[in-house]
Design an enzyme around this catalytic site. Structure first.
Site, short mmCIF file in Angstrom:
data_model
loop_
_atom_site.label_atom_id
_atom_site.label_comp_id
_atom_site.label_asym_id
_atom_site.label_seq_id
_atom_site.Cartn_x
_atom_site.Cartn_y
_atom_site.Cartn_z
N ASP A 106 -17.01 -4.58 2.76
CA ASP A 106 -16.51 -4.21 0.90
C ASP A 106 -16.22 -5.15 0.72
O ASP A 106 -15.31 -5.84 0.83
CB ASP A 106 -15.44 -2.94 1.54
CG ASP A 106 -15.35 -2.20 0.31
OD1 ASP A 106 -15.94 -2.29 -1.17
OD2 ASP A 106 -13.37 -2.09 -0.20
N TYR A 108 -14.27 -7.53 -3.95
CA TYR A 108 -12.83 -7.15 -4.05
C TYR A 108 -13.29 -7.69 -5.68
O TYR A 108 -12.96 -8.96 -6.05
CB TYR A 108 -12.37 -7.99 -3.35
CG TYR A 108 -10.67 -7.61 -3.86
CD1 TYR A 108 -9.94 -6.46 -3.78
CD2 TYR A 108 -10.15 -9.16 -4.18
CE1 TYR A 108 -8.36 -6.21 -3.39
CE2 TYR A 108 -8.30 -8.72 -3.87
CZ TYR A 108 -7.79 -7.78 -3.98
OH TYR A 108 -6.79 -7.61 -4.93
N HIS A 113 -8.81 -5.53 -11.23
CA HIS A 113 -8.23 -4.97 -9.53
C HIS A 113 -7.54 -5.53 -9.09
O HIS A 113 -6.67 -5.95 -8.64
CB HIS A 113 -9.66 -4.21 -9.43
CG HIS A 113 -8.50 -3.14 -7.68
ND1 HIS A 113 -7.88 -2.50 -7.48
CD2 HIS A 113 -9.51 -3.61 -6.49
CE1 HIS A 113 -7.93 -2.29 -6.31
NE2 HIS A 113 -8.73 -3.09 -5.66
N ARG A 122 3.16 -8.80 -5.38
CA ARG A 122 3.00 -10.08 -5.38
C ARG A 122 4.16 -10.70 -6.63
O ARG A 122 3.43 -11.30 -7.79
CB ARG A 122 2.13 -11.15 -4.95
CG ARG A 122 1.33 -10.88 -3.38
CD ARG A 122 0.69 -12.04 -3.24
NE ARG A 122 -0.78 -12.29 -4.72
CZ ARG A 122 -1.80 -12.16 -4.85
NH1 ARG A 122 -2.13 -10.81 -3.52
NH2 ARG A 122 -2.19 -11.55 -5.99
N ASP A 213 -13.94 4.49 -1.41
CA ASP A 213 -13.54 3.68 -0.57
C ASP A 213 -12.13 4.41 -0.23
O ASP A 213 -10.68 3.52 -1.07
CB ASP A 213 -13.24 2.59 -0.89
CG ASP A 213 -12.87 1.44 0.61
OD1 ASP A 213 -12.89 1.50 1.76
OD2 ASP A 213 -11.86 0.10 0.36
N ARG A 217 -2.15 3.87 1.74
CA ARG A 217 -1.73 2.49 0.62
C ARG A 217 -0.34 1.94 2.30
O ARG A 217 -0.59 0.75 2.00
CB ARG A 217 -1.25 2.07 -0.02
CG ARG A 217 -2.31 2.16 -1.44
CD ARG A 217 -3.62 1.96 -1.71
NE ARG A 217 -4.55 1.50 -2.63
CZ ARG A 217 -5.31 1.04 -2.63
NH1 ARG A 217 -5.77 0.18 -2.00
NH2 ARG A 217 -6.27 1.58 -3.94
N GLN A 220 -2.02 0.73 4.58
CA GLN A 220 -2.70 -0.55 5.14
C GLN A 220 -1.95 -1.33 4.64
O GLN A 220 -1.97 -3.20 4.98
CB GLN A 220 -3.72 -0.56 3.68
CG GLN A 220 -4.26 -1.22 3.08
CD GLN A 220 -5.17 -1.51 1.72
OE1 GLN A 220 -5.13 -0.60 0.95
NE2 GLN A 220 -5.70 -2.53 1.73
N LYS A 233 -7.75 1.89 5.66
CA LYS A 233 -9.19 2.27 5.37
C LYS A 233 -10.19 2.88 6.09
O LYS A 233 -11.46 3.59 5.51
CB LYS A 233 -10.16 0.49 5.17
CG LYS A 233 -8.85 -0.13 3.55
CD LYS A 233 -9.77 0.49 2.54
CE LYS A 233 -9.31 -0.74 1.60
NZ LYS A 233 -9.08 -0.22 0.01
N THR A 237 -14.63 6.94 4.22
CA THR A 237 -15.54 6.20 3.51
C THR A 237 -16.76 6.99 2.78
O THR A 237 -17.45 7.15 3.52
CB THR A 237 -16.31 3.93 3.63
OG1 THR A 237 -15.21 4.08 3.95
CG2 THR A 237 -16.85 4.10 1.91
N THR A 324 -12.82 -1.73 -5.68
CA THR A 324 -12.45 -1.18 -6.50
C THR A 324 -12.73 -2.06 -8.40
O THR A 324 -12.98 -2.46 -8.43
CB THR A 324 -10.92 -0.78 -6.98
OG1 THR A 324 -10.70 -0.61 -5.65
CG2 THR A 324 -10.83 0.20 -7.68
N GLU A 338 -2.82 2.20 -9.20
CA GLU A 338 -3.26 0.72 -9.85
C GLU A 338 -3.06 2.36 -11.37
O GLU A 338 -2.22 1.60 -12.44
CB GLU A 338 -4.14 0.37 -10.73
CG GLU A 338 -5.11 -0.82 -9.22
CD GLU A 338 -6.55 -0.85 -10.16
OE1 GLU A 338 -7.43 -0.62 -9.66
OE2 GLU A 338 -6.86 -1.93 -10.88
#
Lengths: 391, 391
Positions: A106, A108, A113, A122, A213, A217, A220, A233, A237, A324, A338
């Site tokens: 997977d 990114y 995203h 962060r 996916d 959260r 995770q 995760k 899936t 994503t 998001e």
């Protein structure tokens, strides 16, 4: 009958012909192509044993010349009268996982995203980490829990820190999310120690599927340092049952967005392309977001080139998912974390609102891309309903 | 002949009987057990088709009752005279990957290893991250690059930040490392959505192998945020050819080290145990470290319970590796990054020194555990020689 006349479904026209694995009463799992409202049994149509199997893998392994020859022959045959014992109404068959998943990676690859997550998780720091523009960040997911559209998604339990902090607790996830992705399916393996260059993508990759996916959260975020996602995760899936061949996506190819800094040579190709695929995310039948694949920073070919540059072999059935798909506007974000900005801004879903998913919610992703002559190439859908956690 | 008389190799005595897949001239890959200096062809000895296959998977899937019955029957038969066409000298056969790997999960279960890495990579901060004592941290590795002992390990290329910093470059890793681990092999799958509790380990797990989780530290450190290891690990993971059954490790069971805080209930069992396995790491024939599995914080059963607590199904062939086995003393560290303290303190290797591995170096892991009546149960070895990077 003429199969092509059998229904309106314009997204499954003769320019698409995606492959899947179906069964019907008295007919074991085998390979079919979708045409309009019908599924054509390729083991009957072509009389080739490779299509009598319960996965696409053996066919995928045969490579681009076979893929092209079969596509040409099927196109020719469905233009005429197809023997009736090869034709099944799509709403009478059961669709299965189309291929046995070898390794599932997977990525990114959406800048928006990755930036959105960076801003949320962060705050006050640069939204993208230093490596992000230099390489397509990725991790290995769990192959054994890739499931076909329609499979119930049981709310996973796990360990997480409760709201307000303190010691971790065990229970059903409180932040169950989805991720809108596109996945690419490897057909032809590579030799151990060799690399697949960015211009060799089409020699190895057969086609694309929709991917959801699913993500817990809270699990995770607690487990993820320093080795990345695991149980947040690995419970499920979901992928769409129809694998759209790359051969059907020629008209969907577009230039990549500008990449700055210029990628290292192993990530450059002579003909890099992205895909103009438009996706729709629906919850309980209400469309809530319209992500577009066209904005993805890293190309499919760059993802595969990166994944094999260390000599790791690719195998038939490897699934490389994009990560994503999120576009620049909020209505184009591909996850609830998001869309609800980390749960702080509830998302309208019909006459209700959602931050994360509730039991009984049904999530559906659909997508289509330009085909030849103004047609559309459809990906069908990937769908999953949330079941209550098991104690 | 009596197979048990055939050689000294005390670690492969009648109390061990590990399973592997071998081939010999004119004899295709099939299942054998190791006894002394011989390999016994189980397809010939027992006449069961399940042993005529090129992997252990079908046998593993049959479950604990079959495992016990076969072990009892083999023990009985090798005590007598074994038909000569079932016996091959171990040095005349080729050993293959013993099982087809489904999902490969790599844990991080040694407190000393996690602390050492924390001290090196996050100086001035607590050596363990907040989650470490609450759950067995893990990530999914690449199943398709798990290889059998003896396979050449080609130095991987990848992207990393050069010494002194600046923009990333592409090239052969400069910090090629090994990791001394033990791996556990799942035989009996679990149903999707179910969990394997810590007391159910023996109903699913067949046995253990030695694992060398090769690591490119420069690639790993640059790529690893925020999703964890990918290309720094995925080029190769070597395992020993002989799978030691749990049934042979009864005398090796010991109490776990104290766990503080007490783990959440899903990680507690009524009879939790660790393993008294003593490992030796050798480079170019020189022993450089003696890690002991007995100090591992998280137990094998806790690792499997954690990996399935979210409902993720386990499959036949799943490999759960422990993560690097490092003990409290430097002579017990299980990786070069620890033994050389991040490359700052070269490690004596015979009349040479090493920080990380050089081309041509050969790494060998061996291990043994207590058997019944003062015997030793051997794991054999996992061995790999470093080949030069391919341009």
């Amino acid at each position: 009958m003429t199969a092509a006349q059998a229904g309106p479904a314009a997204q499954f026209g003769v320019d698409n012909l995606p492959y899947g694995v179906f069964s019907a009463p008295g007919i074991g799992p085998r390979v079919g192509v979708r045409l309009g409202e019908n599924v054509i049994d390729l083991s009957v149509l072509l009389g080739d044993e490779v299509f009598a199997r319960p996965t696409l893998n053996a066919f995928l392994a045969r490579g681009p010349d076979t893929w092209a020859a079969v596509r040409a022959r099927v196109t020719e045959l469905v233009a005429g009268s197809v023997r009736s014992d090869a034709v099944h109404a799509a709403d009478t068959v059961v669709m299965h996982l189309p291929f046995e998943v070898a390794d599932y990676v997977d990525f990114y690859a959406s800048e928006r995203h990755a930036s959105n997550l960076g801003r949320m998780l962060r705050p006050g720091q640069p939204p993208l980490l230093p490596n992000w523009r230099h390489l397509p960040v990725a991790y290995h997911g769990r192959s054994g829990t890739v499931v076909v559209s329609g499979t119930e998604i049981v709310r996973p339990c796990g360990q997480f820190v409760p709201d307000g902090g303190g010691a971790p607790v065990f229970g059903p996830t409180r932040r169950l999310d989805l991720e809108v992705e596109l996945g690419f399916v490897v057909g032809v393996p590579s030799a151990p120690g060799s690399r697949i260059g960015p211009d060799e993508f089409g020699e190895h990759v057969f086609g694309a599927v929709l991917v959801n996916d699913w993500s817990a959260r809270d699990i995770q975020s607690w487990e993820g340092a320093p080795l990345g996602p695991f149980l947040g995760k690995s419970f499920a899936t979901s992928i769409s049952p129809w694998v759209v061949p790359l051969a059907a996506l020629g008209a969907a190819r577009i230039d990549l967005p500008a990449q700055d800094p210029e990628p290292l040579p192993y990530l450059r190709g002579s003909g890099q392309w992205g895909l103009d695929v438009r996706l729709t995310l629906s919850v309980n039948g209400q469309a809530v977001s319209w992500p577009q694949y066209r904005g993805m920073y890293w190309s499919p070919a760059q993802m595969l080139a990166h994944a094999t540059v260390n000599g790791a072999r690719a195998r038939t059935g490897d699934l490389l998912a994009s990560g994503t798909v999120s576009g620049p506007e909020r209505g184009e974000y591909g996850s609830l974390i998001e869309l609800s900005w980390n749960g702080t801004e509830p998302v309208p879903v019909g006459d209700q609102v959602r931050t994360f998913l509730e039991d009984g919610d049904e999530v559906t992703l659909t997508a289509s891309a330009p085909g030849p002559g103004g047609t559309r190439i459809g990906f069908g859908e990937v769908r999953g309903r949330i079941g209550a956690a098991r104690p």
